[in-house]
Design a protein around this motif. Structure first.
Motif, PDB file in Angstrom:
ATOM      1  N   LEU A  91      -1.210   9.274  -0.427  1.00  0.00           N
ATOM      2  CA  LEU A  91      -1.839   7.982  -0.700  1.00  0.00           C
ATOM      3  C   LEU A  91      -2.251   7.974  -2.173  1.00  0.00           C
ATOM      4  O   LEU A  91      -3.000   8.847  -2.609  1.00  0.00           O
ATOM      5  CB  LEU A  91      -3.094   7.892   0.191  1.00  0.00           C
ATOM      6  CG  LEU A  91      -3.797   6.565   0.343  1.00  0.00           C
ATOM      7  CD1 LEU A  91      -2.879   5.542   0.986  1.00  0.00           C
ATOM      8  CD2 LEU A  91      -5.032   6.763   1.229  1.00  0.00           C
ATOM      9  N   ILE A  92      -1.728   7.018  -2.947  1.00  0.00           N
ATOM     10  CA  ILE A  92      -2.009   7.022  -4.391  1.00  0.00           C
ATOM     11  C   ILE A  92      -2.975   5.872  -4.712  1.00  0.00           C
ATOM     12  O   ILE A  92      -2.622   4.701  -4.569  1.00  0.00           O
ATOM     13  CB  ILE A  92      -0.692   6.875  -5.193  1.00  0.00           C
ATOM     14  CG1 ILE A  92       0.290   7.987  -4.751  1.00  0.00           C
ATOM     15  CG2 ILE A  92      -0.944   6.941  -6.699  1.00  0.00           C
ATOM     16  CD1 ILE A  92       1.741   7.632  -4.938  1.00  0.00           C
ATOM     17  N   LEU A  93      -4.185   6.260  -5.122  1.00  0.00           N
ATOM     18  CA  LEU A  93      -5.182   5.240  -5.461  1.00  0.00           C
ATOM     19  C   LEU A  93      -5.322   5.168  -6.980  1.00  0.00           C
ATOM     20  O   LEU A  93      -5.447   6.195  -7.633  1.00  0.00           O
ATOM     21  CB  LEU A  93      -6.552   5.588  -4.866  1.00  0.00           C
ATOM     22  CG  LEU A  93      -6.681   5.705  -3.353  1.00  0.00           C
ATOM     23  CD1 LEU A  93      -8.146   5.873  -2.965  1.00  0.00           C
ATOM     24  CD2 LEU A  93      -6.096   4.491  -2.647  1.00  0.00           C
ATOM     25  N   PHE A  98     -11.474  -0.728  -1.517  1.00  0.00           N
ATOM     26  CA  PHE A  98     -11.160   0.415  -2.374  1.00  0.00           C
ATOM     27  C   PHE A  98     -12.212   1.516  -2.198  1.00  0.00           C
ATOM     28  O   PHE A  98     -11.884   2.694  -2.115  1.00  0.00           O
ATOM     29  CB  PHE A  98     -11.069  -0.022  -3.848  1.00  0.00           C
ATOM     30  CG  PHE A  98     -10.332   0.970  -4.689  1.00  0.00           C
ATOM     31  CD1 PHE A  98      -8.947   1.035  -4.671  1.00  0.00           C
ATOM     32  CD2 PHE A  98     -11.021   1.881  -5.481  1.00  0.00           C
ATOM     33  CE1 PHE A  98      -8.250   1.982  -5.428  1.00  0.00           C
ATOM     34  CE2 PHE A  98     -10.352   2.826  -6.236  1.00  0.00           C
ATOM     35  CZ  PHE A  98      -8.959   2.871  -6.213  1.00  0.00           C
ATOM     36  N   LYS A  99     -13.484   1.099  -2.083  1.00  0.00           N
ATOM     37  CA  LYS A  99     -14.570   2.065  -1.914  1.00  0.00           C
ATOM     38  C   LYS A  99     -14.402   2.843  -0.601  1.00  0.00           C
ATOM     39  O   LYS A  99     -14.581   4.061  -0.562  1.00  0.00           O
ATOM     40  CB  LYS A  99     -15.905   1.302  -1.922  1.00  0.00           C
ATOM     41  CG  LYS A  99     -17.099   2.202  -2.036  1.00  0.00           C
ATOM     42  CD  LYS A  99     -18.372   1.400  -2.166  1.00  0.00           C
ATOM     43  CE  LYS A  99     -19.486   2.191  -1.506  1.00  0.00           C
ATOM     44  NZ  LYS A  99     -20.658   1.392  -1.220  1.00  0.00           N
ATOM     45  N   VAL A 100     -14.020   2.136   0.455  1.00  0.00           N
ATOM     46  CA  VAL A 100     -13.845   2.809   1.757  1.00  0.00           C
ATOM     47  C   VAL A 100     -12.651   3.769   1.693  1.00  0.00           C
ATOM     48  O   VAL A 100     -12.702   4.866   2.251  1.00  0.00           O
ATOM     49  CB  VAL A 100     -13.712   1.777   2.910  1.00  0.00           C
ATOM     50  CG1 VAL A 100     -13.349   2.447   4.217  1.00  0.00           C
ATOM     51  CG2 VAL A 100     -15.018   1.010   3.068  1.00  0.00           C
ATOM     52  N   LEU A 101     -11.602   3.378   0.969  1.00  0.00           N
ATOM     53  CA  LEU A 101     -10.449   4.276   0.823  1.00  0.00           C
ATOM     54  C   LEU A 101     -10.856   5.539   0.052  1.00  0.00           C
ATOM     55  O   LEU A 101     -10.503   6.654   0.445  1.00  0.00           O
ATOM     56  CB  LEU A 101      -9.293   3.565   0.097  1.00  0.00           C
ATOM     57  CG  LEU A 101      -8.681   2.375   0.848  1.00  0.00           C
ATOM     58  CD1 LEU A 101      -7.604   1.702   0.010  1.00  0.00           C
ATOM     59  CD2 LEU A 101      -8.089   2.815   2.191  1.00  0.00           C
ATOM     60  N   MET A 104       4.444   4.828   5.919  1.00  0.00           N
ATOM     61  CA  MET A 104       3.042   5.245   6.057  1.00  0.00           C
ATOM     62  C   MET A 104       2.214   4.081   6.607  1.00  0.00           C
ATOM     63  O   MET A 104       2.577   2.919   6.456  1.00  0.00           O
ATOM     64  CB  MET A 104       2.465   5.679   4.698  1.00  0.00           C
ATOM     65  CG  MET A 104       2.970   7.033   4.236  1.00  0.00           C
ATOM     66  SD  MET A 104       2.419   7.430   2.578  1.00  0.00           S
ATOM     67  CE  MET A 104       0.652   7.650   2.796  1.00  0.00           C
ATOM     68  N   ARG A 105       1.097   4.408   7.255  1.00  0.00           N
ATOM     69  CA  ARG A 105       0.206   3.345   7.744  1.00  0.00           C
ATOM     70  C   ARG A 105      -1.244   3.836   7.723  1.00  0.00           C
ATOM     71  O   ARG A 105      -1.554   4.889   8.278  1.00  0.00           O
ATOM     72  CB  ARG A 105       0.595   2.914   9.167  1.00  0.00           C
ATOM     73  CG  ARG A 105      -0.192   1.687   9.632  1.00  0.00           C
ATOM     74  CD  ARG A 105       0.269   1.179  10.981  1.00  0.00           C
ATOM     75  NE  ARG A 105      -0.212   1.977  12.091  1.00  0.00           N
ATOM     76  CZ  ARG A 105      -1.454   1.943  12.554  1.00  0.00           C
ATOM     77  NH1 ARG A 105      -2.368   1.171  11.996  1.00  0.00           N
ATOM     78  NH2 ARG A 105      -1.808   2.690  13.601  1.00  0.00           N
ATOM     79  N   THR A 120      -5.734  -0.351  -7.052  1.00  0.00           N
ATOM     80  CA  THR A 120      -4.532  -0.533  -6.233  1.00  0.00           C
ATOM     81  C   THR A 120      -4.275   0.685  -5.343  1.00  0.00           C
ATOM     82  O   THR A 120      -4.774   1.774  -5.605  1.00  0.00           O
ATOM     83  CB  THR A 120      -3.278  -0.757  -7.106  1.00  0.00           C
ATOM     84  OG1 THR A 120      -3.124   0.365  -7.962  1.00  0.00           O
ATOM     85  CG2 THR A 120      -3.354  -2.051  -7.886  1.00  0.00           C
ATOM     86  N   VAL A 121      -3.476   0.440  -4.307  1.00  0.00           N
ATOM     87  CA  VAL A 121      -3.070   1.472  -3.355  1.00  0.00           C
ATOM     88  C   VAL A 121      -1.555   1.506  -3.308  1.00  0.00           C
ATOM     89  O   VAL A 121      -0.911   0.453  -3.282  1.00  0.00           O
ATOM     90  CB  VAL A 121      -3.541   1.121  -1.917  1.00  0.00           C
ATOM     91  CG1 VAL A 121      -3.419   2.317  -0.998  1.00  0.00           C
ATOM     92  CG2 VAL A 121      -4.944   0.568  -1.909  1.00  0.00           C
TER      93      VAL A 121
END
Ligand code: AMP
Ligand code: MG
Length: 348
Positions: free
Chosen positions: A158-160, A103-106, A174-175, A166-167
């Protein structure tokens, strides 16, 4: 001659002082241990540790590789059971819960997207896939195919959810592709565990992205790192003559360039770094080297600047503190461009 108690105390104290000062001025013997190259994260990685004893050096290297492998298990898009692969499979249908690290990297990736005006974009996956398919078919993608793929690209889709960690994908197909940032994150994590293990110096190199810290050997703080000449280096292990040598202390360096990884279509090479606005591969720079404090920043910014090109790219790096860039424009110019503070890192 009679020696009284006071004199005995003074003699003992003097001997004590001589012995302790001898040990304190004697340089501490440091051990340097090097893992050699190992295959991880789809590339070659090497870890060197400087420690007070061989056991600490060995343990630090082991811990660094364990950490790198852990990041790969979470973030690889090649491994079908990684967290990112799970996100790519399910996140359109439902929000997918991920680990704190992923999650942190996203979140960091989205920060870099904003900072670079969309040049860095981890949702680039559908365009990366399209260029791979094009290479297999040996024919460049059509305008229609590029447009189609572009509808599935964009960090804004992209919904965080930070509360649930969650993603979710707003668009089907999407990828996420963390190829432009995960190595940097893994390097920083590896450095952290090495320091926790007691290493007083070290270097972590994953596919040419590097971070060094502390003593290089016997108390010296400088680590020497070569920057490849993109026109001489051919493949991963053929590093050729370095174009220049960097002298770094507690810093990270990452290089992006189409010269090492590319697809080839009808004899022409196309960089693996893609501009989401055009759907096409980045072309202006054959090599982008970024020096920063942390490897995650160096890695993401090297990819971003490859897309932004020399003018916008250097303008961005000039604005970021403790961060420098060394660029080489594509042939036939092959011009070397550096940001204003880069020369202090270049060995004369
Ligand atoms: P690097 O070698 O760090 O520059 O990363 C390149 C890799 O990042 C590519 O192989 C893709 O997996 C991914 N990538 C390609 N284009 C982009 C982009 N515009 N933003 C973020 N990642 C990208
Ligand atoms: Mg990168």
């Amino acid at each position: 001659m009679k020696i009284n108690k006071r004199q005995i105390t003074i003699i003992i104290l003097a001997i004590f002082l001589i012995v302790t000062s001898f040990f304190s001025i004697r340089p501490r013997q440091l051990v340097k241990s090097d893992s050699g190259y190992r295959l991880v994260m789809g590339t070659f990685a090497r870890v060197a540790a400087v420690a007070p004893d061989p056991n600490t050096a060995r343990k630090s290297i082991q811990a660094a590789f364990t950490q790198i492998n852990k990041v790969d298990e979470l973030m690889s898009d090649y491994k079908s059971d990684s967290e990112i692969s799970r996100v790519n499979k399910d996140a359109f249908n439902q929000p997918v819960n991920v680990s704190r690290e992923t999650f942190k990297v996203l979140q960091k990736s989205i920060e870099f997207s904003t900072l670079s005006g969309g040049a860095f974009d981890i949702t680039i996956g559908p365009l990366v896939d399209l260029w791979h398919q094009a290479a297999e078919a040996n024919s460049i993608p059509t305008r229609n195919q590029l447009e189609q793929a572009r509808t599935k690209v964009g960090c804004e889709k992209l919904i965080l959810d930070a509360n649930d960690q969650t993603v979710k994908f707003a668009v089907e197909g999407m990828r996420i592709d963390l190829g432009g940032i995960a190595k940097g994150y893994a390097i920083d994590k590896a450095v952290q565990v090495m320091q926790n293990c007691g290493a007083i110096g070290g270097l972590v190199d994953i596919g040419g992205d590097i971070r060094c810290f502390g003593a290089s050997t016997r108390g010296k703080k400088n680590w020497l790192i070569g920057v490849q000449d993109p026109n001489k280096a051919k493949q991963t292990f053929d590093t050729g003559e370095p174009l220049l040598i960097l002298q770094l202390t507690d810093a990270a360096v990452a290089t992006s360039g189409g010269y090492r990884r590319f697809v080839q279509i009808q004899g022409k090479k196309y960089s693996h770094i893609i501009n989401r606005n055009t759907g096409k591969s980045a072309q202006d720079l054959s090599s982008v080297t970024i020096i920063a404090k942390k490897a995650i920043n160096a890695d993401a910014l090297a990819t971003a600047v490859s897309v932004m090109g020399p003018h916008k790219g250097t303008a961005l790096i000039e604005k970021i503190p403790q961060t420098e860039a060394i660029l080489i424009t594509s042939p036939p110019e092959n011009k070397l461009i550096t940001t204003s503070g880069a020369s202090k890192y270049i060995k004369q």
